[in-house]
Design a protein around this motif. Structure first.
Motif, short mmCIF file in Angstrom:
data_model
loop_
_atom_site.label_atom_id
_atom_site.label_comp_id
_atom_site.label_asym_id
_atom_site.label_seq_id
_atom_site.Cartn_x
_atom_site.Cartn_y
_atom_site.Cartn_z
N UNK A 1 0.92 -1.26 -0.16
CA UNK A 1 0.00 0.09 -0.16
C UNK A 1 0.93 1.24 0.05
N UNK A 2 0.82 2.10 -0.88
CA UNK A 2 1.75 3.26 -1.26
C UNK A 2 0.96 4.35 -1.29
N UNK A 3 1.18 5.26 -0.31
CA UNK A 3 0.48 6.64 -0.24
C UNK A 3 1.32 7.76 -0.66
N UNK A 4 0.77 8.79 -0.84
CA UNK A 4 1.60 9.88 -1.38
C UNK A 4 0.65 11.21 -0.80
N UNK A 5 1.51 11.97 -0.22
CA UNK A 5 0.81 13.34 0.45
C UNK A 5 0.05 13.02 1.76
N UNK A 6 -0.22 14.39 2.27
CA UNK A 6 -0.56 14.23 3.67
C UNK A 6 -2.00 13.40 3.93
N UNK A 7 -3.21 13.65 3.13
CA UNK A 7 -4.48 12.82 3.49
C UNK A 7 -4.19 11.55 3.31
N UNK A 8 -3.80 11.04 2.36
CA UNK A 8 -3.42 9.50 2.13
C UNK A 8 -2.39 8.88 2.96
N UNK A 9 -1.63 9.83 3.68
CA UNK A 9 -0.83 9.09 4.62
C UNK A 9 -1.53 9.24 6.22
N UNK A 10 -2.21 10.12 6.15
CA UNK A 10 -3.34 10.04 7.20
C UNK A 10 -4.15 8.96 7.19
N UNK A 11 -4.79 8.59 6.12
CA UNK A 11 -5.73 7.40 6.05
C UNK A 11 -4.92 6.47 6.16
N UNK A 12 -3.94 5.91 5.86
CA UNK A 12 -3.06 4.70 6.13
C UNK A 12 -2.92 4.72 7.61
#
Length: 352
Positions: free
Chosen positions: A67-78
């Motif tokens: 699961x590869x996230x990018x930027x603030x909201x995706x990082x917080x979501x993870x």
């Protein structure tokens, strides 16, 4: 290997472009790729399925290996869902200096608070990717629980379908090009990009004009400055255009004048079009390119910028050739794709 990418929105900005290019590069090497995004904006299409979700939706993280996230909201979501993740490995790519970017777009206090929260979320990941050794050094003291890796962005315009430029834009640019040498750039018009410095030097470089492809909250300030300095007739603000790199062929020089930069995609695009580049003297740029590849200038020093441009003018063929060779050899899309695949495989292997 199955991979999920999580993005805030599918806008035509650097982090999303990087993910699109990465997916195109690795698509045939993996079993499944899905993209998840929050905002109902879709300027960019992907060579895989994409799904709009809300921040409070549930997804099956363990359907994926990565699961590869990018930027603030995706990082917080993870981060908020981290306890639900049993087998998938979680990776984030940090694209910019958090504090400097948020201070530019908002204010110092908000930047300080959000940076603290963002860093805390990153420490919950299995791995955090940064774009340069300079960024790794900067964040190594605060991101301690996640392994950190350096993977440079890549770009390969040879694989991108070029679209015809609007006839009105073409006429405007050609009218300026009849009289002046064009300094150009394609980017969001934000204060942190430093384009005001180019406008401030134009009164001392009467043979040059500025063409900017992009929009943003700094545009009105740039127009006001150009009016004040009586150089508005040598400044063309075309606004947002999809695939802004299409306009590079009209530029004589490329302006990389940022006060802060994660990794200069625009510079890579200019290099692949053999456009010579003058560049603000930042540690991250010094790490990536030497003085035979770009012409450096001291930030907020008009005389230094003037001399940098004139030096580039004298040896533009040499500069552009050297820069092209560096980018093709070291910052190709293939290199970026291979480096991410190697990281994915390493993390999966270590988890077994």
């Amino acid at each position: 290997m199955k991979i999920a990418f999580i993005l805030p929105k599918l806008v035509n900005e650097a982090p999303v472009i990087v993910v699109k290019d990465l997916i195109n590069q690795i698509n045939e090497e993996v079993t499944l790729i899905d993209v998840y995004y929050f905002d109902d904006i879709k300027e960019v299409e992907f060579a895989c399925n994409s799904y709009k979700i809300s921040f409070f939706d549930k997804i099956d993280f363990d359907k994926y290996d990565i699961v590869h996230s990018h930027m603030l909201r995706p990082d917080l979501f993870v981060w908020f869902n981290r306890r639900k993740v049993k087998t998938a490995r979680c990776i984030s790519t940090l694209h910019n200096d958090i504090f400097k970017v948020l201070k530019d777009s908002h204010n110092r206090f908000l930047a300080y608070i959000v940076e603290k929260i963002w860093i805390k979320s990153l420490n919950s990941f299995d791995s955090v990717v940064v774009l340069s050794e300079n960024m790794k050094f900067q964040y190594s003291k605060s991101i301690k629980k996640a392994n950190m890796s350096v993977i440079s962005n890549g770009r390969d315009l040879c694989k991108i379908n070029r679209i015809e430029i609007d006839q009105v834009d073409l006429e405007k640019i050609n009218l300026i090009k009849l009289k002046y040498k064009i300094i150009g750039a394609s980017a969001r018009l934000k204060k942190i990009k430093g384009f005001s410095q180019v406008i401030e030097v134009l009164p001392y470089l009467e043979e040059y004009a500025l063409v900017l492809i992009g929009d943003g909250d700094e545009k009105d300030n740039l127009i006001e400055l150009a009016t004040k300095l009586n150089v508005l007739d040598r400044c063309l603000f075309l606004g947002y255009r999809i695939d802004g790199y299409r306009y590079l062929t009209f530029f004589d020089f490329y302006a990389m004048t940022s006060y802060s930069e994660g990794f200069p995609l625009g510079l890579l695009e200019a290099a692949q079009n053999n456009i010579p580049v003058f560049c603000s003297d930042l540690p991250v740029f010094r790490e990536l390119f030497n003085e035979k590849e770009v012409s450096y200038f001291e930030l907020d020093n008009t005389n230094s910028l003037k001399e940098s441009i004139l030096m580039l003018e004298k040896s533009k063929k040499e500069f552009s050739n050297n820069l092209y060779e560096k980018v093709v050899q070291k910052y190709s899309l293939k290199n970026m794709g291979d480096n991410y695949l190697n990281l994915y495989r390493k993390i999966i292997l270590e988890s077994n």
